[in-house]
Design a protein around this motif. Structure first.
Motif, mmCIF file in Angstrom:
data_model
loop_
_atom_site.group_PDB
_atom_site.id
_atom_site.type_symbol
_atom_site.label_atom_id
_atom_site.label_comp_id
_atom_site.label_asym_id
_atom_site.label_seq_id
_atom_site.Cartn_x
_atom_site.Cartn_y
_atom_site.Cartn_z
ATOM 1 N N ARG A 85 -30.848 5.843 20.920
ATOM 2 C CA ARG A 85 -29.904 6.394 20.487
ATOM 3 C C ARG A 85 -28.561 6.255 21.450
ATOM 4 N NH1 ARG A 85 -29.876 9.546 15.939
ATOM 5 N NH2 ARG A 85 -32.033 10.315 15.286
ATOM 6 N N TYR A 86 -28.523 6.298 22.680
ATOM 7 C CA TYR A 86 -27.367 6.309 23.452
ATOM 8 C C TYR A 86 -27.275 4.825 23.782
ATOM 9 C CZ TYR A 86 -26.768 11.069 24.243
ATOM 10 O OH TYR A 86 -26.293 12.780 24.118
ATOM 11 N N SER A 87 -28.158 3.894 23.834
ATOM 12 C CA SER A 87 -28.074 2.602 24.230
ATOM 13 C C SER A 87 -27.491 1.621 23.167
ATOM 14 C CB SER A 87 -29.467 2.035 24.465
ATOM 15 O OG SER A 87 -30.340 1.959 23.216
ATOM 16 N N VAL A 88 -27.441 2.377 22.081
ATOM 17 C CA VAL A 88 -26.216 1.517 20.915
ATOM 18 C C VAL A 88 -24.884 1.332 21.438
ATOM 19 C CG1 VAL A 88 -25.475 1.560 18.421
ATOM 20 C CG2 VAL A 88 -27.949 1.999 19.056
ATOM 21 N N PRO A 129 -34.588 16.831 13.235
ATOM 22 C CA PRO A 129 -34.538 15.295 12.875
ATOM 23 C C PRO A 129 -34.281 14.463 13.762
ATOM 24 C CG PRO A 129 -33.793 16.900 11.023
ATOM 25 C CD PRO A 129 -33.849 17.882 12.488
ATOM 26 N N PRO A 130 -33.280 14.546 14.599
ATOM 27 C CA PRO A 130 -32.760 13.290 15.556
ATOM 28 C C PRO A 130 -33.338 13.380 16.710
ATOM 29 C CG PRO A 130 -30.909 14.751 15.404
ATOM 30 C CD PRO A 130 -32.097 15.593 14.499
ATOM 31 N N THR A 131 -34.442 13.725 16.767
ATOM 32 C CA THR A 131 -35.452 13.835 17.973
ATOM 33 C C THR A 131 -36.794 13.335 17.884
ATOM 34 O OG1 THR A 131 -36.283 16.000 17.809
ATOM 35 C CG2 THR A 131 -34.073 15.963 18.740
ATOM 36 N N SER A 132 -37.438 13.355 19.048
ATOM 37 C CA SER A 132 -38.797 12.720 19.134
ATOM 38 C C SER A 132 -39.770 13.530 18.015
ATOM 39 C CB SER A 132 -39.284 12.580 20.414
ATOM 40 O OG SER A 132 -39.237 14.000 21.205
ATOM 41 N N ALA A 133 -39.327 14.683 17.943
ATOM 42 C CA ALA A 133 -40.180 15.607 17.023
ATOM 43 C C ALA A 133 -39.942 15.170 15.409
ATOM 44 C CB ALA A 133 -39.601 17.140 17.221
ATOM 45 N N GLY A 134 -38.857 14.850 15.090
ATOM 46 C CA GLY A 134 -38.386 14.260 13.842
ATOM 47 C C GLY A 134 -38.945 13.156 13.775
ATOM 48 N N TYR A 135 -38.972 12.132 14.735
ATOM 49 C CA TYR A 135 -39.690 10.749 14.332
ATOM 50 C C TYR A 135 -41.101 11.000 14.172
ATOM 51 C CZ TYR A 135 -41.370 6.230 15.352
ATOM 52 O OH TYR A 135 -41.907 5.014 15.268
ATOM 53 N N PHE A 136 -41.703 11.828 14.991
ATOM 54 C CA PHE A 136 -43.110 12.052 14.789
ATOM 55 C C PHE A 136 -43.536 12.654 13.421
ATOM 56 C CE2 PHE A 136 -46.325 15.642 14.934
ATOM 57 C CZ PHE A 136 -47.487 14.788 15.237
ATOM 58 N N GLU A 283 -39.664 2.014 16.771
ATOM 59 C CA GLU A 283 -38.765 3.275 16.475
ATOM 60 C C GLU A 283 -37.347 3.040 16.197
ATOM 61 O OE1 GLU A 283 -38.138 6.777 19.662
ATOM 62 O OE2 GLU A 283 -40.111 6.356 19.148
ATOM 63 N N GLU A 284 -37.108 1.766 16.628
ATOM 64 C CA GLU A 284 -35.638 1.383 16.389
ATOM 65 C C GLU A 284 -35.551 1.185 15.041
ATOM 66 O OE1 GLU A 284 -31.844 -0.514 16.714
ATOM 67 O OE2 GLU A 284 -32.794 0.855 17.884
ATOM 68 N N GLN A 290 -31.778 5.751 9.911
ATOM 69 C CA GLN A 290 -31.002 6.730 10.239
ATOM 70 C C GLN A 290 -29.577 6.681 10.203
ATOM 71 O OE1 GLN A 290 -32.859 10.219 10.111
ATOM 72 N NE2 GLN A 290 -34.143 8.966 9.137
ATOM 73 N N GLU A 291 -29.154 5.884 10.935
ATOM 74 C CA GLU A 291 -27.925 5.449 11.410
ATOM 75 C C GLU A 291 -27.051 4.556 10.532
ATOM 76 O OE1 GLU A 291 -28.085 4.619 15.710
ATOM 77 O OE2 GLU A 291 -28.245 6.593 16.203
ATOM 78 N N LYS A 292 -27.851 4.007 9.493
ATOM 79 C CA LYS A 292 -27.247 3.073 8.598
ATOM 80 C C LYS A 292 -26.731 1.782 9.380
ATOM 81 C CE LYS A 292 -26.445 6.399 4.733
ATOM 82 N NZ LYS A 292 -27.821 6.963 5.322
#
Length: 320
Positions: A85-88, A129-136, A283-284, A290-292
């Motif tokens: 997220r931050y590396s974008v 949702p916007p965390t590793s738990a949401g991705y899982f 994951e990307e 998510q970020e459209k």
């Protein structure tokens, strides 16, 4: 006089060999951070502070609510989802070590009519949702032919209330890191059903820095020394976890019993897994949706992982 000069010279040399104090920011309410806490207390030679925070403190962005804004980090912990997220906006962010692997699971109520993953359709699920738990959760739903649109995501704060919300029937399942997942299992007792993420996904809780800091000789020396300290701390806690568990209980405001019960759901690996880039690539695509925005390709993501610090830290350990 000669002896005094030699002693002074020795003192100057010893001082010169010290890397200097280092500022670390991370989520101190997670069990994954245990090796970092132990490293700062016992294994880093020149003073390390560990404050609540994360990558935001590393790259100078506004911190997420509750994660602290006090100071700027030399290194910071976060799950790999947040590095993406931050590396974008901060392409010079670097992952330098996977400290811990978090082994996630979905914890649900049998009495809500849940006997298989497919039964989660239409159910109320507490997660972030916007965390590793949401991705899982996304990964596990996909396995069942479902998507996030097929469930109701219910915010529950503080996170410590998730087990209670599940037991009281305000939600039907929880997807969150430890010790809250284990607390949910224990709260439900025989009514609990678990869907393990083995083979599907596990969190990579990483230590991060920036290309600029790694290019600075003074900063780099500190960072290498701290990574070595984290590796040493992980080796120590794998043999005897008591001190690390006590540190996590203190910083996270958990009981020792909570920490001990949730401890087995972590792998304190302190390495750079060979499949880390593969994980980031997959994951990307989820994150971009998510970020459209358009997903970044493998070649763009590859520089986010810098293995050189880990290699130097391991060389230090080998040389003792």
């Amino acid at each position: 006089m000669a002896l005094a000069s030699m002693a002074f010279a020795g003192g100057v040399q010893a001082q010169a060999d010290r890397p200097g104090s280092i500022a670390v920011h991370g989520n101190i309410t997670t069990l994954e951070i245990a090796p970092v806490l132990l490293a700062a207390k016992q294994h880093y030679p020149d003073g390390a502070t560990v404050k609540m925070g994360g990558i935001a403190n590393l790259v100078g962005e506004p911190a997420v609510a509750g994660f602290g804004t006090d100071g700027v980090a030399d290194v910071a912990t976060h799950a790999e989802t947040q590095a993406l997220r931050y590396s974008v906006r901060n392409p010079n962010l670097r992952i330098i070590l996977t400290v811990t692997e978090g082994h996630y699971r979905i914890v649900a109520r049998r009495s809500a009519g849940i006997a298989a993953l497919a039964d989660l359709k239409g159910k109320r699920i507490a997660t972030v949702p916007p965390t590793s738990a949401g991705y899982f959760l996304n990964v596990m739903l996909t396995r069942a032919g479902l998507s996030l649109a097929d469930v109701q995501s219910v915010p529950v704060t503080p996170l410590s209330d998730m087990p209670k919300a599940l037991k009281e029937g305000r939600v039907d399942a929880v997807v969150i890191w430890e010790p809250y997942s284990e607390n949910a299992v224990r709260a439900l007792g025989a009514d609990a059903i678990q869907f393990d993420g083995a083979g599907a996904y596990h969190e990579r809780f990483n230590l991060n820095s920036t290309a600029e800091k790694l290019a600075d000789p003074v900063e780099r020396r500190k960072i290498v020394a701290f990574v070595r300290a984290v590796i040493d701390a992980a080796a120590a806690l794998r043999k005897n976890p008591a001190e690390a568990q006590a540190l996590v209980a203190q910083t996270g405001k958990f009981t020792l019993e909570e920490v001990a019960h949730a401890w087995p759901h972590h792998g304190f690996i302190t390495a750079l897994p060979a499949d880390l880039l593969d994980v980031l690539v997959v994951e990307e695509r989820w994150l971009a949706g998510q970020e459209k925005r358009a997903p970044r390709d493998r070649a763009t993501l590859a520089p986010l992982i810098d293995p050189s610090i880990y290699k130097e830290a391991m060389a230090l350990r080998a040389g003792k």
